[in-house]
Design a protein around this motif. Structure first.
Motif, PDB file in Angstrom:
ATOM      1  N   LYS A   1       0.834  -1.208   0.000  1.00  0.00           N
ATOM      2  CA  LYS A   1       0.000   0.000   0.000  1.00  0.00           C
ATOM      3  C   LYS A   1       0.872   1.262   0.000  1.00  0.00           C
ATOM      4  O   LYS A   1       0.519   2.270  -0.632  1.00  0.00           O
ATOM      5  N   GLY A   2       1.987   1.208   0.691  1.00  0.00           N
ATOM      6  CA  GLY A   2       2.890   2.351   0.709  1.00  0.00           C
ATOM      7  C   GLY A   2       3.474   2.632  -0.665  1.00  0.00           C
ATOM      8  O   GLY A   2       3.585   3.788  -1.084  1.00  0.00           O
ATOM      9  N   VAL A   3       3.838   1.564  -1.398  1.00  0.00           N
ATOM     10  CA  VAL A   3       4.361   1.734  -2.759  1.00  0.00           C
ATOM     11  C   VAL A   3       3.292   2.349  -3.657  1.00  0.00           C
ATOM     12  O   VAL A   3       3.561   3.261  -4.453  1.00  0.00           O
ATOM     13  N   CYS A   4       2.054   1.854  -3.550  1.00  0.00           N
ATOM     14  CA  CYS A   4       0.947   2.386  -4.360  1.00  0.00           C
ATOM     15  C   CYS A   4       0.734   3.872  -4.094  1.00  0.00           C
ATOM     16  O   CYS A   4       0.461   4.648  -5.020  1.00  0.00           O
ATOM     17  N   SER A   5       0.869   4.272  -2.837  1.00  0.00           N
ATOM     18  CA  SER A   5       0.623   5.673  -2.486  1.00  0.00           C
ATOM     19  C   SER A   5       1.682   6.608  -3.063  1.00  0.00           C
ATOM     20  O   SER A   5       1.435   7.800  -3.251  1.00  0.00           O
ATOM     21  N   VAL A   6       2.878   6.067  -3.353  1.00  0.00           N
ATOM     22  CA  VAL A   6       3.977   6.892  -3.834  1.00  0.00           C
ATOM     23  C   VAL A   6       3.875   7.160  -5.335  1.00  0.00           C
ATOM     24  O   VAL A   6       4.426   8.136  -5.834  1.00  0.00           O
ATOM     25  N   PHE A   7       3.133   6.328  -6.069  1.00  0.00           N
ATOM     26  CA  PHE A   7       3.051   6.470  -7.519  1.00  0.00           C
ATOM     27  C   PHE A   7       2.572   7.856  -7.943  1.00  0.00           C
ATOM     28  O   PHE A   7       3.117   8.470  -8.862  1.00  0.00           O
ATOM     29  N   VAL A   8       1.518   8.344  -7.292  1.00  0.00           N
ATOM     30  CA  VAL A   8       0.955   9.632  -7.681  1.00  0.00           C
ATOM     31  C   VAL A   8       1.936  10.761  -7.339  1.00  0.00           C
ATOM     32  O   VAL A   8       2.070  11.729  -8.080  1.00  0.00           O
ATOM     33  N   THR A   9       2.649  10.635  -6.210  1.00  0.00           N
ATOM     34  CA  THR A   9       3.675  11.630  -5.858  1.00  0.00           C
ATOM     35  C   THR A   9       4.772  11.662  -6.916  1.00  0.00           C
ATOM     36  O   THR A   9       5.243  12.741  -7.317  1.00  0.00           O
ATOM     37  N   ALA A  10       5.164  10.480  -7.389  1.00  0.00           N
ATOM     38  CA  ALA A  10       6.178  10.408  -8.442  1.00  0.00           C
ATOM     39  C   ALA A  10       5.669  11.045  -9.729  1.00  0.00           C
ATOM     40  O   ALA A  10       6.399  11.775 -10.413  1.00  0.00           O
ATOM     41  N   ALA A  11       4.406  10.784 -10.073  1.00  0.00           N
ATOM     42  CA  ALA A  11       3.824  11.376 -11.283  1.00  0.00           C
ATOM     43  C   ALA A  11       3.790  12.894 -11.177  1.00  0.00           C
ATOM     44  O   ALA A  11       4.096  13.610 -12.142  1.00  0.00           O
ATOM     45  N   PHE A  12       3.443  13.406  -9.989  1.00  0.00           N
ATOM     46  CA  PHE A  12       3.429  14.854  -9.778  1.00  0.00           C
ATOM     47  C   PHE A  12       4.825  15.442  -9.940  1.00  0.00           C
ATOM     48  O   PHE A  12       4.998  16.529 -10.505  1.00  0.00           O
ATOM     49  N   ALA A  13       5.841  14.707  -9.474  1.00  0.00           N
ATOM     50  CA  ALA A  13       7.216  15.193  -9.569  1.00  0.00           C
ATOM     51  C   ALA A  13       7.669  15.307 -11.025  1.00  0.00           C
ATOM     52  O   ALA A  13       8.505  16.142 -11.364  1.00  0.00           O
ATOM     53  N   PHE A  14       7.118  14.451 -11.891  1.00  0.00           N
ATOM     54  CA  PHE A  14       7.489  14.475 -13.306  1.00  0.00           C
ATOM     55  C   PHE A  14       6.579  15.374 -14.140  1.00  0.00           C
ATOM     56  O   PHE A  14       6.803  15.531 -15.349  1.00  0.00           O
ATOM     57  N   ALA A  15       5.535  15.942 -13.529  1.00  0.00           N
ATOM     58  CA  ALA A  15       4.594  16.777 -14.282  1.00  0.00           C
ATOM     59  C   ALA A  15       5.318  17.947 -14.931  1.00  0.00           C
ATOM     60  O   ALA A  15       6.161  18.589 -14.318  1.00  0.00           O
ATOM     61  N   GLY A  16       4.997  18.220 -16.171  1.00  0.00           N
ATOM     62  CA  GLY A  16       5.649  19.290 -16.906  1.00  0.00           C
ATOM     63  C   GLY A  16       6.660  18.791 -17.914  1.00  0.00           C
ATOM     64  O   GLY A  16       7.122  19.555 -18.770  1.00  0.00           O
ATOM     65  N   THR A  17       7.005  17.494 -17.842  1.00  0.00           N
ATOM     66  CA  THR A  17       7.951  16.933 -18.811  1.00  0.00           C
ATOM     67  C   THR A  17       7.412  17.064 -20.228  1.00  0.00           C
ATOM     68  O   THR A  17       8.174  17.239 -21.184  1.00  0.00           O
ATOM     69  N   GLU A  18       6.083  16.985 -20.353  1.00  0.00           N
ATOM     70  CA  GLU A  18       5.456  17.045 -21.679  1.00  0.00           C
ATOM     71  C   GLU A  18       5.499  18.445 -22.290  1.00  0.00           C
ATOM     72  O   GLU A  18       5.066  18.648 -23.435  1.00  0.00           O
ATOM     73  N   LEU A  19       6.029  19.437 -21.569  1.00  0.00           N
ATOM     74  CA  LEU A  19       6.106  20.802 -22.096  1.00  0.00           C
ATOM     75  C   LEU A  19       6.945  20.905 -23.368  1.00  0.00           C
ATOM     76  O   LEU A  19       6.742  21.822 -24.172  1.00  0.00           O
ATOM     77  N   VAL A  20       7.871  19.966 -23.567  1.00  0.00           N
ATOM     78  CA  VAL A  20       8.674  20.016 -24.795  1.00  0.00           C
ATOM     79  C   VAL A  20       7.790  19.857 -26.025  1.00  0.00           C
ATOM     80  O   VAL A  20       8.104  20.371 -27.106  1.00  0.00           O
ATOM     81  N   GLY A  21       6.658  19.150 -25.857  1.00  0.00           N
ATOM     82  CA  GLY A  21       5.727  19.003 -26.975  1.00  0.00           C
ATOM     83  C   GLY A  21       5.043  20.304 -27.329  1.00  0.00           C
ATOM     84  O   GLY A  21       4.772  20.589 -28.501  1.00  0.00           O
ATOM     85  N   LEU A  22       4.756  21.135 -26.309  1.00  0.00           N
ATOM     86  CA  LEU A  22       4.188  22.459 -26.557  1.00  0.00           C
ATOM     87  C   LEU A  22       5.237  23.395 -27.146  1.00  0.00           C
ATOM     88  O   LEU A  22       4.945  24.223 -28.016  1.00  0.00           O
ATOM     89  N   ALA A  23       6.467  23.273 -26.653  1.00  0.00           N
ATOM     90  CA  ALA A  23       7.529  24.181 -27.077  1.00  0.00           C
ATOM     91  C   ALA A  23       7.998  23.908 -28.502  1.00  0.00           C
ATOM     92  O   ALA A  23       8.620  24.778 -29.123  1.00  0.00           O
ATOM     93  N   ALA A  24       7.695  22.712 -29.052  1.00  0.00           N
ATOM     94  CA  ALA A  24       8.146  22.379 -30.405  1.00  0.00           C
ATOM     95  C   ALA A  24       7.636  23.369 -31.436  1.00  0.00           C
ATOM     96  O   ALA A  24       8.314  23.665 -32.425  1.00  0.00           O
TER      97      ALA A  24
END
Length: 590
Positions: free
Chosen positions: A271-294
């Motif tokens: 359960k602890g591992v499952c709870s960390v997934f969303v935190t990890a996703a939040f930490a990576f949020a914004g990576t897709e900005l290169v697609g907007l910047a293209a």
């Protein structure tokens, strides 16, 4: 193979003067430098047309090159290669890593954190590879949102696009608040929180006046600082783990993997591992900005591959290495990790303070503060560009399609900035509750966006094949191909299931009060029904359905028209380069 000059084409060879039967392009170079920077009244006037500033590869294979250039975005191509590279490598490094990793360590333990970040990182490498393949071929306004309209379904794109905008307009006041609380690490008696919120909001507004160039330059230099701090921390951390810390402090003796033994590698099991997934996703949020910047770079075919591959190095060197060090230096039972969302709860600050290295905790805190401002500017950039694309496609009021002579989507930028003062709500205790539900409205938006990118890539490859094209024609091919995108879809689905599981059965057990159970669930999963509702609204409004593979438009906005033979000849020429050049290209460029 023919020379580059014969293969690539830009609007510099097309006159901006109106002639019969020719398209008129806007030439910003004829404006004053102050207008181009956005500092005159003239700069706020509507741009008369597209600049046609994107390079078209294989222009000899198209009948009407002016029409291809005219399909370019209204936004000007102001970003330089160094901007795009640093946005990809360091742009999304912020509170998710510097502060959020502390609560993740407390919930999942060091092993749980690494498992979650590695899996999300593997998924994101495939997402950025797929995004790079499509964005280089189609550097269109709105990036992945516009691609979702074309390759998936306009109603789904409407729901995803508005959720994405809502995510960033809510994150903006949150980041401004975090910046204020970060400064209070040095004392709460200097200025009240409301004053710091005002200062940081004004700074974001001022930088936003300079448009794309202001955002790009700020991202470049702040990313340089963030990378310097993380790399410095990794080296210091290795020394401390080996017992090289100052005498009389926590790391003056060898500790190795002691923290993995006591208190342990996992904090709350599965359960602890499952709870960390969303935190990890939040930490990576914004990576897709290169697609907007293209769409705001002159030649994505040259600059995007380095940006896409830079994501791999950010994930492996910056995230995985630093989090491994954190897990070895600090136990998950460290009480300071529960010190709230400010710098005092940052595992980076805690580790350096325990090491007894004077001044470094303050340096890291300054970096956190700058990182928060950087993410705030990313909110303005991503939210405004997506809102402009929504308006251009008829899913938002047309006023938001306004782009001025300084290449600012003016009303979209103002709309996003107007959400900044919501940060003042956090001055009062009720602010936490208000923001809990605002964040919940779009809390899963990043995952929906990444899934849509993977699905777009799958549909694009299918349409490309059905309509008689070869993958050899593509100027950049995703590393994992279609299978990489399917891996991303499956992993994102598993993350959504894990979030659903933790939302119903949270760490510590289900509350006895049914009201608390409902609150916990909807605060974590409200974005899903909101997404479904937006999809229904989009469908009822426009009555559109997904197109079949042979009906998908593969030509509009396309900027690479090289044939498979020309691309294979180009690749053969690259393979004849010295071995060290080939290795460098494999790792860092195309």
């Amino acid at each position: 193979m023919d020379s580059k000059a014969e293969k690539d084409f830009d609007s510099s060879s097309v006159s901006s003067a109106p002639k019969k039967g020719r398209i008129e392009f806007y030439d910003p170079s004829k404006e004053s430098v102050w207008t181009r920077l956005g500092l005159t009244a003239e700069s706020f006037k509507r741009a008369p047309g597209t600049t046609g500033g994107q390079v078209v590869a294989g222009s000899g294979n198209v009948a009407d090159i002016e029409q291809i250039l005219a399909e370019g975005p209204m936004l000007q191509q102001k970003m330089k290669p160094r901007h795009l590279t640093m946005i990809a490598v360091g742009g999304s490094i912020g509170t998710g890593l510097f502060v959020g990793s502390g609560s993740a360590l407390n919930s999942g333990g060091p092993a749980g954190v690494l498992i979650a970040w590695i899996l999300i990182g593997m998924m994101l490498i495939n997402v950025t590879q797929a995004l790079g393949e499509m964005s280089i071929l189609y550097p269109v306004s709105g990036g992945f949102y516009t691609l979702a309209i074309r390759f998936l379904d306009p109603s789904f794109a409407f729901a995803m696009g508005w959720n994405y905008v809502l995510q960033w307009v809510v994150v903006l006041p949150l980041e401004i608040t975090v910046a204020g609380t970060t400064v209070q690490y040095w004392g709460t008696d200097v200025l009240p929180l409301a004053a710091w919120i005002t200062i940081f909001w004004i700074v974001i507004v001022i930088i936003s006046v300079f448009g794309t160039l202001g955002f790009a330059e700020e991202e470049f230099w702040s990313s340089c600082l963030k990378l310097l701090v993380v790399v410095m921390f990794i080296f210091i951390g290795i020394v401390c783990i080996c017992g090289g810390g100052p005498k009389g402090h926590a790391y003056d003796h060898y500790i190795g993997g002691a923290k993995w033994q006591s208190p342990g590698a996992f904090a709350n099991g599965f359960k602890g591992v499952c709870s960390v997934f969303v935190t990890a996703a939040f930490a990576f949020a914004g990576t897709e900005l290169v697609g907007l910047a293209a769409s705001e770079t002159p030649n994505p075919r040259e600059t995007m591959p380095a940006a896409v591959k830079g994501t791999f190095w950010r994930i492996t060197i910056i995230y995985i290495s630093s989090l491994t060090i954190i897990g070895l230096l600090i136990g998950y039972d460290e009480p300071r990790l529960l010190g709230g969302g400010g710098a005092a709860a940052s595992p980076f600050v805690i580790a350096l303070k325990d090491a007894g290295i004077r001044g470094l905790d303050h340096f890291v805190n300054v970096t956190i503060c700058i990182s928060v401002l950087s993410i705030g500017l990313s909110c303005v950039y991503a939210g405004s560009r997506t809102l402009t694309a929504l308006a251009e496609t008829g899913y938002a009021p047309k006023i938001f399609a306004y782009v001025d002579k300084s290449s600012r989507p003016l009303w979209s930028v103002i709309f996003v900035l107007a959400w900044g003062p919501l940060a003042y709500i956090n001055v009062k205790a009720v602010g936490d509750t208000v923001f809990l539900w605002l964040v919940a409205l779009s809390g899963l938006s990043t995952l929906f966006t990444w899934m849509s990118i993977c699905l777009c890539h799958i549909r694009f490859r299918k349409a490309w094949q059905v309509q008689g094209h070869s993958v050899d024609e593509l100027p950049f091919k995703a590393l994992g191909g279609v299978w990489g995108s399917w891996f991303g879809v499956v992993l994102i689905t598993l993350v959504l299931i894990a979030q659903f599981y933790v939302a119903i059965w949270p760490i510590g057990g289900m509350p006895d009060n049914p009201g608390d159970v409902a609150k916990n669930f909807f605060s974590a999963y409200l974005a899903a029904p909101v997404m479904i509702l937006c999809y229904i609204i989009g469908y009822v409004w426009k009555r559109t359905l997904p197109q079949r593979s042979h009906e998908i438009d593969l030509d509009s906005g396309r900027k690479s028209w090289l044939t498979a033979e020309e691309m294979n000849e180009w690749r053969a020429e690259r393979r004849r380069a010295p071995w060290h050049v080939r290795i460098y290209r494999i790792l860092f460029t195309n």
